[in-house]
Design an enzyme around this catalytic site. Structure first.
Site, PDB file in Angstrom:
ATOM      1  N   LYS A 112       0.821  -1.216   0.000  1.00 50.64           N
ATOM      2  CA  LYS A 112       0.000   0.000   0.000  1.00 50.64           C
ATOM      3  C   LYS A 112       0.854   1.266   0.000  1.00 50.64           C
ATOM      4  CE  LYS A 112      -4.239  -2.054   1.581  1.00 50.64           C
ATOM      5  NZ  LYS A 112      -3.821  -3.467   1.768  1.00 50.64           N
TER       6      LYS A 112
HETATM    7  C1  LIG Z   1      -4.371  -4.529   1.152  1.00 47.14           C
HETATM    8  C2  LIG Z   1      -3.588  -5.796   1.019  1.00 47.14           C
HETATM    9  C3  LIG Z   1      -3.963  -6.809   0.106  1.00 47.14           C
HETATM   10  C4  LIG Z   1      -5.211  -6.721  -0.738  1.00 47.14           C
HETATM   11  O1  LIG Z   1      -5.139  -5.757  -1.734  1.00 47.14           O
HETATM   12  P1  LIG Z   1      -6.466  -5.235  -2.471  1.00 47.14           P
HETATM   13  O2  LIG Z   1      -6.043  -4.088  -3.270  1.00 47.14           O
HETATM   14  O3  LIG Z   1      -7.439  -4.885  -1.385  1.00 47.14           O
HETATM   15  O4  LIG Z   1      -6.970  -6.389  -3.307  1.00 47.14           O
HETATM   16  C5  LIG Z   1      -3.153  -7.926   0.010  1.00 47.14           C
HETATM   17  N1  LIG Z   1      -2.056  -8.073   0.772  1.00 47.14           N
HETATM   18  C6  LIG Z   1      -1.672  -7.125   1.652  1.00 47.14           C
HETATM   19  C7  LIG Z   1      -0.464  -7.369   2.490  1.00 47.14           C
HETATM   20  C8  LIG Z   1      -2.410  -5.957   1.811  1.00 47.14           C
HETATM   21  O5  LIG Z   1      -2.026  -5.022   2.705  1.00 47.14           O
END
Ligand SMILES: *Cc1c(COP(=O)(O)O)cnc(C)c1O
Length: 481
Positions: A123
């Site tokens: 993120k």
């Molecule tokens: C947020 C997250 C996901 C999922 O991603 P999306 O964009 O919601 O599909 C997967 N793995 C980790 C470690 C995350 O923080």
């Protein structure tokens, strides 16, 4: 470039207008009116930019196709400030790691490292850019914004690390008291910046979300205190993620005649939706494999054509918690494209249909088959037992330690390998964030990047509060004046 709503609202907006917004006024999600096309010569040029100038320059090239209300010089400066080796740990920013055992002629697959940013989850890739974009746009407007949200871990800390010290922005982040991993708590609560406020709610994640909803529904409060969000439906976040699909492609291939496939650990469909956008632009992607955990709303859709939202009681708490979702908030974007951009039908199934029935069924619609054929989607699911086995296997065979979310990706990728096409699994977090499961799988503690030594012992700033909207509002009020 103008942006439209998936539910057909008549407005057409520019990038900076939707930057600070969440949903479109009709409840839809924003998408560009059309996807800019990368033809063979443009792809060759982008490969050269990547090779000679690196990630920040590539990001500028891709973003500038979608953003025409920030000057080119300013956008370039924002990309350069964001994607630095100091913040993301390596010169490549998103290096590929081959999973290749001794004696194997070619790697079984690659991991694309997206989690070497400040909070060790993918993120950061988008949120760090958002921090700079928000600061830039708020200064230009002479405005301020108070970001208010709920987190079970990754999103909230990525937002706080992106917004810390930024002018014009404050963050108020609720989290369920005592429920995040000790490492995640230490990461968030050790931020002492004046503009960052951690609120630990005595309750579960749903209590935090209910509070956020209640505040968003209080339009008067929202306006008076300039409340905004940074959740995964934000178009700028999605756009920032498109860039690393290009960077992954350029690293795994030598020529533009080759294709690659991606497997993406998925929850809200934000990450893999960026892959869909890259593919729609013409990036030679063969398959986009959606990997879910026990919360398999998306796998169910791609297998059956039925999208069935889960209730809070049948949402599982798993060992890949950042994928524990009851509905996939970005999924409407893909379905809009799948339905040939029919906004009326998108509105009918996601709006009234979904809230009345809790599901929609496209199994009898001829366009459903195109999800796999025209759009290249595959899917699979993984369980706690699969996660443990995969973490063990990858460590034993390749000497690489992966986190629980990435393990879901590797498990599902193994079911979709094609010897002709390199498979890239997106590494979405580092193992240190989910240490308990690593210990369960491997009987040892995960590696800890040196800058995180001893963070559990740092001074913490957090306000513990009852699950009471009134108290939270009073706290925000008090810290905005
Ligand atoms: C947020 C997250 C996901 C999922 O991603 P999306 O964009 O919601 O599909 C997967 N793995 C980790 C470690 C995350 O923080």
């Amino acid at each position: 470039m103008r942006y439209l709503s998936t539910r057909g609202h008549a407005d057409r907006k520019q990038f900076c207008e939707i930057l600070l917004e969440g949903l479109a006024p009709d409840g839809g999600l924003y998408l560009p009116e059309s996807y800019p096309q990368i033809d063979a010569s443009a792809l060759t040029r982008l490969r050269e930019v990547w090779q000679s100038q690196g990630y920040a320059a590539l990001a500028f090239e891709v973003l500038s196709l979608y953003i025409d209300d920030i000057s080119r010089d300013d956008l370039q400066a924002l990309c350069r400030k964001t994607y630095t080796p100091e913040v993301f740990g390596t010169k490549e920013i998103v290096p590929l790691k081959p999973l290749q055992a001794a004696g194997q002629a070619q790697p079984a697959m690659y991991l694309e490292a997206l989690s070497n940013g400040p909070t060790l989850a993918f993120k950061d890739m988008a949120m760090q850019l958002l921090g700079h974009l928000f600061e830039y746009e708020l200064a230009r407007r002479g405005e301020a914004l108070n970001i208010f949200g709920a987190t079970s871990g990754d999103t909230g800390s990525a937002a706080e690390y992106a917004m810390r010290g930024k002018k014009g922005v404050r963050v108020f982040m609720t989290s369920p008291n005592g429920r995040m991993s000790p490492f995640q708590q230490a990461q968030m609560f050790s931020l002492l910046d004046d503009n960052i406020h951690n609120i630990a709610i005595e309750g579960v994640f749903d209590d935090c979300q209910d509070i956020v909803k209640a505040v968003s529904n209080d339009l008067e409060f929202k306006r008076k205190y300039k409340i905004g969000t940074v959740n995964s439906i934000n178009w700028a976040r999605l756009l920032a993620q498109v860039v690393y699909y290009f960077a992954g492609y350029f690293q795994a291939t030598q020529s533009n005649d080759q294709k690659v496939s991606f497997t993406v650990p998925s929850g809200n469909f934000g990450n893999v939706c960026a892959g869909h956008v890259a593919r729609m632009m013409g990036l030679p992607i063969d398959r986009l494999v959606v990997a879910t955990n026990e919360n398999d709303v998306l796998d169910e859709f791609f297998r059956t054509g039925v999208y069935r939202v889960r209730g809070t009681t049948d949402t599982h708490e798993t060992s890949s918690p950042s994928m524990d979702i009851s509905k996939a908030s970005n999924f409407e974007r893909f379905v809009f494209d799948l339905l040939g951009r029919d906004a009326a039908q998108t509105k009918a199934i996601f709006g009234e249909g979904l809230s009345r029935q809790g599901f929609f069924d496209l199994s009898g619609d001829r366009r459903f088959a195109q999800a796999a054929t025209t759009y290249g989607f595959d899917s699979g699911r993984s369980t706690h037992a699969d996660r443990l086995t995969t973490i063990q296997q990858v460590f034993a065979t390749y000497g690489v330690m992966i986190d629980t979310h990435t393990a879901d990706g590797v498990k599902v990728a193994q079911e979709h390998l094609n010897p002709q096409v390199p498979m890239i699994v997106l590494e979405t977090a580092l193992p240190i964030k989910f240490a308990a499961t690593i210990v369960e799988a491997l009987g040892r503690q995960p590696e800890r990047p040196p800058q995180f030594e001893g963070i559990e012992a740092l001074p913490k700033r957090v306000q513990v509060m009852k699950a009471d909207v009134g108290l939270v509002k009073a706290y925000i009020q008090q810290h905005c004046d």
